[in-house]
Design an enzyme around this catalytic site. Structure first.
Site, mmCIF file in Angstrom:
data_model
loop_
_atom_site.group_PDB
_atom_site.id
_atom_site.type_symbol
_atom_site.label_atom_id
_atom_site.label_comp_id
_atom_site.label_asym_id
_atom_site.label_seq_id
_atom_site.Cartn_x
_atom_site.Cartn_y
_atom_site.Cartn_z
ATOM 1 N N CYS A 155 0.916 -1.062 0.020
ATOM 2 C CA CYS A 155 0.099 0.031 -0.014
ATOM 3 C C CYS A 155 0.924 1.210 -0.062
ATOM 4 O O CYS A 155 0.527 2.184 -0.712
ATOM 5 C CB CYS A 155 -1.085 -0.050 1.304
ATOM 6 S SG CYS A 155 -2.016 1.364 1.333
ATOM 7 N N CYS A 253 -6.929 -3.564 7.059
ATOM 8 C CA CYS A 253 -8.287 -2.718 6.824
ATOM 9 C C CYS A 253 -9.364 -3.512 5.912
ATOM 10 O O CYS A 253 -10.419 -3.221 6.129
ATOM 11 C CB CYS A 253 -7.943 -1.515 6.109
ATOM 12 S SG CYS A 253 -7.076 -1.533 4.519
#
Length: 413
Positions: A155, A253
């Protein structure tokens, strides 16, 4: 709405006493126009980072990265698709119920907008859902290949310090800031080096090793000089931000409740084939429901009872076998890392270089030596054997407080 032009420091406007202000690790004079993109997750770290930068005189633009299902999108001044965030209460209002989630929920977006409003800065929620799908695919593909992924690194590489940098260019902003606990050290010539945070317990330089070296001069980490997370929370409380006591994100997440096996069942069901669990002598001691359900060093939820602690020592996706052994069977004297990203000048090929090597986020860097091979892979030899060297995780190299770079563990040796 209350707008604060500067942050409350110890002794100012009710901020917690005894919190020492860290020295600034950034300089407005380095910016071509004083404009900086601040990635705001809705948590206390990125909120305080935005406040610190505004106090330094930057023109902050807060952005929230939407990586889940997004509502109808609008386009901001850069031409990038941005998503409307529901109207937020003032940042000092009574908190909403906290959802158990990672760093990217709708509640987090509302919190980020509230903080931006409190600081009086522009705020956009950017739709990165399509890009994030590739990170989820990487995550499940690595498990399917009997490797343990690190999606936070990916990410950072592809989104926060990849696509977001291009967004910064579109917004004519030279810098990007986040709430990471790390530092950028600059020499007299302006060369930038990634360094560990002052708070070593919170240091996140490990998950930043994949950032391109060329991007380092544009990275700003305002929290890197803080020696205690309590100081950050005290500053947020002094500002009246309701996120000051918001729990740190602990989950991935996109994996609610840390149940990655359910994600695998939905996305890669073919990877969950039943097979044998064997001990180190090759004797079958049980059955498993898929190699992808295991990781090196795992002790719990093995589905067998041998009357003593045992650990996953190896995974073989070809033979569909999980091997278990004693704790000492997890020890390895070295490893091979591939796809290495250097953040400093790389060492000469074939030369041994003394470094400290970190093999997972919570691992204390271990002394050893690295050797850059002709094929650009790096061989690592530890001074003392290390436990649970795990393919798929990163091996990150340090000298003192500086991060030299790192690569992806291909195999333990």
């Amino acid at each position: 709405m209350i707008r604060l032009s500067r942050c409350a420091w110890p002794g100012e406007r009710g901020a917690a006493a005894g919190v020492r202000r860290p020295k600034a690790a950034y300089n407005r004079g380095m910016s071509r126009n004083g404009r900086i993109i601040v990635a705001m997750s809705g948590g206390v770290d990125s909120s305080v980072a935005a406040c610190l930068l505004k106090e330094q005189g930057y023109e902050c633009i807060g952005v929230f990265l939407r990586v889940g299902a997004a509502p109808a999108a609008a386009t901001d001044e850069s031409g990038t698709q941005s998503c409307e965030v529901p109207a937020a209460a003032d940042a000092g209002a009574a908190p909403r119920p906290r959802l158990r989630h990672g760093c990217c929920s709708a509640t987090d977006a509302i919190d980020a907008r509230a903080v931006a409003g409190r600081l009086g800065i522009r705020f956009y929620a950017l739709n990165f859902e399509a890009d994030f799908e590739r990170i989820i695919d990487y995550f499940v593909d690595e498990y399917a290949a009997a490797r343990t992924p690190n999606p936070c690194v990916m990410c950072n590489v592809h989104l926060k310090f990849g696509k977001l940098l291009r967004y910064a260019d579109a917004m004519d902003a030279e810098f990007i800031a986040t709430g990471h606990y790390a530092r950028i050290r600059r020499d007299a010539a302006g060369n930038a080096t990634l360094a560990r945070a002052r708070n070593l317990a919170k240091d996140q330089s490990y998950v930043l090793f994949g950032v391109q070296r060329s991007a380092l001069p544009r990275c700003v980490f305002p929290l890197g000089e803080f020696e205690d997370k309590r100081h950050v929370r005290a500053l947020a409380a002094g500002l009246g931000l309701r996120v000051h006591d918001k729990p740190d994100s602990q989950e991935i997440c996109f994996v609610p409740d840390n149940d990655y096996k359910e994600l695998l069942r939905r996305r890669r069901p073919e990877a969950l084939r039943a097979g044998d669990i064997r001990d180190t002598s090759g004797r079958v001691v049980g059955r498993h429901e898929g190699v992808a359900n295991f990781t090196i060093g795992q002790r719990r939820s093995l589905g067998i009872a041998l009357g003593r602690p045992v650990y996953v020592t190896s995974l073989n996706v070809v033979s569909n076998t999980v091997t278990i052994g004693e704790r000492d069977d997890l020890l390895a004297g070295g490893l091979v890392a591939q796809r290495v990203n250097w953040l400093t000048d790389p060492p000469a090929r074939g030369c041994d270089v003394a470094t400290d090597i970190k093999i997972r986020h919570m691992h204390t860097p271990a002394a050893g030596r690295i050797r850059r091979r002709d094929d650009e892979a790096v061989e690592v030899r530890f001074d003392e054997p290390q436990s649970a060297v795990t393919p798929g995780q990163a091996a990150v190299f340090y000298q003192g407080e500086d991060c030299l770079g790192g690569g992806w563990i291909q195999e333990a040796r």
